[in-house]
Write a protein that holds these residues in place. Structure first.
Motif, PDB file in Angstrom:
ATOM      1  N   ASP A  60       3.333  -7.277 -10.507  1.00 28.68           N
ATOM      2  CA  ASP A  60       2.465  -6.443  -9.680  1.00 28.68           C
ATOM      3  C   ASP A  60       2.906  -4.994  -9.874  1.00 28.68           C
ATOM      4  O   ASP A  60       4.075  -4.670  -9.682  1.00 28.68           O
ATOM      5  CB  ASP A  60       2.604  -6.851  -8.214  1.00 28.68           C
ATOM      6  N   PRO A  61       2.011  -4.094 -10.280  1.00 25.47           N
ATOM      7  CA  PRO A  61       2.424  -2.709 -10.537  1.00 25.47           C
ATOM      8  C   PRO A  61       2.949  -1.994  -9.294  1.00 25.47           C
ATOM      9  O   PRO A  61       3.664  -1.009  -9.407  1.00 25.47           O
ATOM     10  CB  PRO A  61       1.143  -2.043 -11.061  1.00 25.47           C
ATOM     11  N   ARG A  62       2.645  -2.495  -8.102  1.00 27.80           N
ATOM     12  CA  ARG A  62       3.124  -1.876  -6.874  1.00 27.80           C
ATOM     13  C   ARG A  62       4.500  -2.374  -6.448  1.00 27.80           C
ATOM     14  O   ARG A  62       5.086  -1.841  -5.506  1.00 27.80           O
ATOM     15  CB  ARG A  62       2.123  -2.140  -5.744  1.00 27.80           C
ATOM     16  N   SER A  63       5.024  -3.375  -7.133  1.00 25.40           N
ATOM     17  CA  SER A  63       6.271  -4.002  -6.672  1.00 25.40           C
ATOM     18  C   SER A  63       7.468  -3.050  -6.713  1.00 25.40           C
ATOM     19  O   SER A  63       8.324  -3.103  -5.832  1.00 25.40           O
ATOM     20  CB  SER A  63       6.570  -5.278  -7.461  1.00 25.40           C
ATOM     21  N   LEU A  64       7.547  -2.176  -7.705  1.00 21.68           N
ATOM     22  CA  LEU A  64       8.663  -1.239  -7.762  1.00 21.68           C
ATOM     23  C   LEU A  64       8.567  -0.208  -6.622  1.00 21.68           C
ATOM     24  O   LEU A  64       9.573   0.116  -5.999  1.00 21.68           O
ATOM     25  CB  LEU A  64       8.727  -0.542  -9.121  1.00 21.68           C
ATOM     26  N   LEU A  65       7.372   0.255  -6.340  1.00 21.82           N
ATOM     27  CA  LEU A  65       7.166   1.157  -5.195  1.00 21.82           C
ATOM     28  C   LEU A  65       7.569   0.453  -3.900  1.00 21.82           C
ATOM     29  O   LEU A  65       8.303   1.006  -3.076  1.00 21.82           O
ATOM     30  CB  LEU A  65       5.709   1.614  -5.127  1.00 21.82           C
ATOM     31  N   ASP A  66       7.102  -0.782  -3.724  1.00 20.05           N
ATOM     32  CA  ASP A  66       7.439  -1.546  -2.523  1.00 20.05           C
ATOM     33  C   ASP A  66       8.947  -1.711  -2.379  1.00 20.05           C
ATOM     34  O   ASP A  66       9.504  -1.543  -1.295  1.00 20.05           O
ATOM     35  CB  ASP A  66       6.776  -2.930  -2.556  1.00 20.05           C
ATOM     36  N   ALA A  67       9.623  -2.038  -3.477  1.00 18.20           N
ATOM     37  CA  ALA A  67      11.072  -2.243  -3.440  1.00 18.20           C
ATOM     38  C   ALA A  67      11.800  -0.940  -3.102  1.00 18.20           C
ATOM     39  O   ALA A  67      12.746  -0.943  -2.311  1.00 18.20           O
ATOM     40  CB  ALA A  67      11.564  -2.806  -4.770  1.00 18.20           C
ATOM     41  N   CYS A  68      11.366   0.161  -3.681  1.00 16.73           N
ATOM     42  CA  CYS A  68      12.022   1.446  -3.388  1.00 16.73           C
ATOM     43  C   CYS A  68      11.846   1.830  -1.923  1.00 16.73           C
ATOM     44  O   CYS A  68      12.787   2.323  -1.293  1.00 16.73           O
ATOM     45  CB  CYS A  68      11.494   2.539  -4.307  1.00 16.73           C
ATOM     46  N   ILE A  69      10.671   1.579  -1.358  1.00 18.75           N
ATOM     47  CA  ILE A  69      10.465   1.865   0.064  1.00 18.75           C
ATOM     48  C   ILE A  69      11.399   0.991   0.907  1.00 18.75           C
ATOM     49  O   ILE A  69      12.056   1.471   1.822  1.00 18.75           O
ATOM     50  CB  ILE A  69       8.994   1.627   0.472  1.00 18.75           C
ATOM     51  N   ALA A  70      11.457  -0.296   0.576  1.00 19.03           N
ATOM     52  CA  ALA A  70      12.264  -1.237   1.369  1.00 19.03           C
ATOM     53  C   ALA A  70      13.756  -0.972   1.234  1.00 19.03           C
ATOM     54  O   ALA A  70      14.501  -1.084   2.202  1.00 19.03           O
ATOM     55  CB  ALA A  70      11.947  -2.668   0.946  1.00 19.03           C
ATOM     56  N   PHE A  71      14.209  -0.617   0.030  1.00 16.19           N
ATOM     57  CA  PHE A  71      15.637  -0.480  -0.225  1.00 16.19           C
ATOM     58  C   PHE A  71      16.175   0.941  -0.018  1.00 16.19           C
ATOM     59  O   PHE A  71      17.378   1.135   0.083  1.00 16.19           O
ATOM     60  CB  PHE A  71      15.965  -0.931  -1.651  1.00 16.19           C
ATOM     61  N   TYR A  72      15.287   1.936   0.022  1.00 13.50           N
ATOM     62  CA  TYR A  72      15.729   3.336   0.133  1.00 13.50           C
ATOM     63  C   TYR A  72      14.810   4.103   1.081  1.00 13.50           C
ATOM     64  O   TYR A  72      14.220   5.124   0.713  1.00 13.50           O
ATOM     65  CB  TYR A  72      15.726   3.951  -1.265  1.00 13.50           C
ATOM     66  N   PRO A  73      14.668   3.646   2.320  1.00 16.29           N
ATOM     67  CA  PRO A  73      13.706   4.271   3.232  1.00 16.29           C
ATOM     68  C   PRO A  73      14.017   5.735   3.562  1.00 16.29           C
ATOM     69  O   PRO A  73      13.095   6.492   3.878  1.00 16.29           O
ATOM     70  CB  PRO A  73      13.764   3.390   4.483  1.00 16.29           C
ATOM     71  N   GLN A  74      15.289   6.149   3.472  1.00 19.62           N
ATOM     72  CA  GLN A  74      15.625   7.551   3.750  1.00 19.62           C
ATOM     73  C   GLN A  74      14.822   8.496   2.859  1.00 19.62           C
ATOM     74  O   GLN A  74      14.468   9.590   3.261  1.00 19.62           O
ATOM     75  CB  GLN A  74      17.103   7.852   3.492  1.00 19.62           C
ATOM     76  N   HIS A  75      14.562   8.066   1.636  1.00 22.23           N
ATOM     77  CA  HIS A  75      13.838   8.908   0.687  1.00 22.23           C
ATOM     78  C   HIS A  75      12.378   9.110   1.127  1.00 22.23           C
ATOM     79  O   HIS A  75      11.737  10.075   0.721  1.00 22.23           O
ATOM     80  CB  HIS A  75      13.909   8.287  -0.707  1.00 22.23           C
ATOM     81  N   PHE A  76      11.884   8.194   1.941  1.00 21.77           N
ATOM     82  CA  PHE A  76      10.480   8.229   2.368  1.00 21.77           C
ATOM     83  C   PHE A  76      10.343   8.584   3.848  1.00 21.77           C
ATOM     84  O   PHE A  76       9.339   8.304   4.481  1.00 21.77           O
ATOM     85  CB  PHE A  76       9.837   6.856   2.081  1.00 21.77           C
ATOM     86  N   ARG A  77      11.357   9.233   4.403  1.00 20.73           N
ATOM     87  CA  ARG A  77      11.420   9.516   5.847  1.00 20.73           C
ATOM     88  C   ARG A  77      10.278  10.410   6.332  1.00 20.73           C
ATOM     89  O   ARG A  77       9.977  10.411   7.521  1.00 20.73           O
ATOM     90  CB  ARG A  77      12.769  10.113   6.206  1.00 20.73           C
ATOM     91  N   ASP A  78       9.635  11.172   5.449  1.00 19.26           N
ATOM     92  CA  ASP A  78       8.538  12.043   5.862  1.00 19.26           C
ATOM     93  C   ASP A  78       7.199  11.304   5.969  1.00 19.26           C
ATOM     94  O   ASP A  78       6.198  11.903   6.361  1.00 19.26           O
ATOM     95  CB  ASP A  78       8.390  13.220   4.899  1.00 19.26           C
ATOM     96  N   CYS A  79       7.173  10.017   5.643  1.00 19.34           N
ATOM     97  CA  CYS A  79       5.942   9.226   5.727  1.00 19.34           C
ATOM     98  C   CYS A  79       5.704   8.798   7.180  1.00 19.34           C
ATOM     99  O   CYS A  79       6.555   8.121   7.765  1.00 19.34           O
ATOM    100  CB  CYS A  79       6.033   7.995   4.830  1.00 19.34           C
ATOM    101  N   PRO A  80       4.568   9.168   7.758  1.00 19.52           N
ATOM    102  CA  PRO A  80       4.307   8.863   9.172  1.00 19.52           C
ATOM    103  C   PRO A  80       4.324   7.364   9.499  1.00 19.52           C
ATOM    104  O   PRO A  80       4.700   6.983  10.605  1.00 19.52           O
ATOM    105  CB  PRO A  80       2.916   9.457   9.424  1.00 19.52           C
TER     106      PRO A  80
END
Length: 188
Positions: A60-80
């Motif tokens: 699934d092309p979204r799987s790497l994005l999903d994994a990065c969100i799940a494993f490194y949420p600090q990087h995505f802290r600005d997402c509402p």
């Protein structure tokens, strides 16, 4: 036992030359396609209790994005939407998108919000194959020169290996120690 076929090294920093690998994502099958995390930076706290991401479909092309969100949420802290998803996953160890009917509405929003932050990560990919140890061992001691040569060739991006070349400035290999002479004897 999970057999891994690929590893992603996820780094962040101001530039490719100055980035630090924060964690690794191992891609495996057991029998389902899965992404498992290995943290090199122990200060990272994953989303909820998530240690594995199981995509809805293999590759699934979204799987790497999903994994990065799940494993490194600090990087995505600005997402509402991150806070809402964080509450939903507080006790979840495996984020299984096939069971979730692909995703919840909150996760779909989070994916959309996370794309720009995801693009700022430095991601390196490497296939995992069993090494052939023939020729790496000699009669006196273990010789790692062959393995270092292979690793250096891969890092430099040899076209024979079919990988993208990295700039020479990225490669900082320590000098190899002199090999012991098996014919000389130390005097006691």
């Amino acid at each position: 036992m999970t057999v891994y076929s690929k590893v992603y090294c996820i780094a962040s920093g101001p530039s490719q030359a100055d980035c630090t690998v924060k964690f690794q994502i191992f891609v495996g099958n057991d029998p389902r396609h899965r992404l498992d995390v290995n943290y090199l930076d122990r200060s990272i706290i994953q989303l909820g209790a998530v240690r594995s991401v199981l995509p809805a479909q293999r590759d699934d092309p979204r799987s790497l994005l999903d994994a990065c969100i799940a494993f490194y949420p600090q990087h995505f802290r600005d997402c509402p939407s991150l806070r809402a998803v964080e509450k939903q996953l507080r006790q979840v160890r495996e984020l299984d998108f096939r069971l979730a009917g692909d995703t919840t509405d909150d996760w779909k929003r989070l994916r959309t919000e996370a794309v720009d932050a995801f693009k700022t990560l430095q991601i390196f990919e490497a296939p995992l194959r069993k090494m052939r140890l023939d020729g790496l061992l000699d009669s006196q001691s273990f010789s790692f020169r062959g393995a270092v040569r292979v690793a250096a060739t891969w890092l430099r991006g040899s076209n024979a290996l079919g990988v993208d070349p990295l700039p020479e400035s990225r490669i900082a290999l320590p000098p190899l120690p002199a090999a012991p002479d098996p014919h000389s004897r130390r005097s006691a």
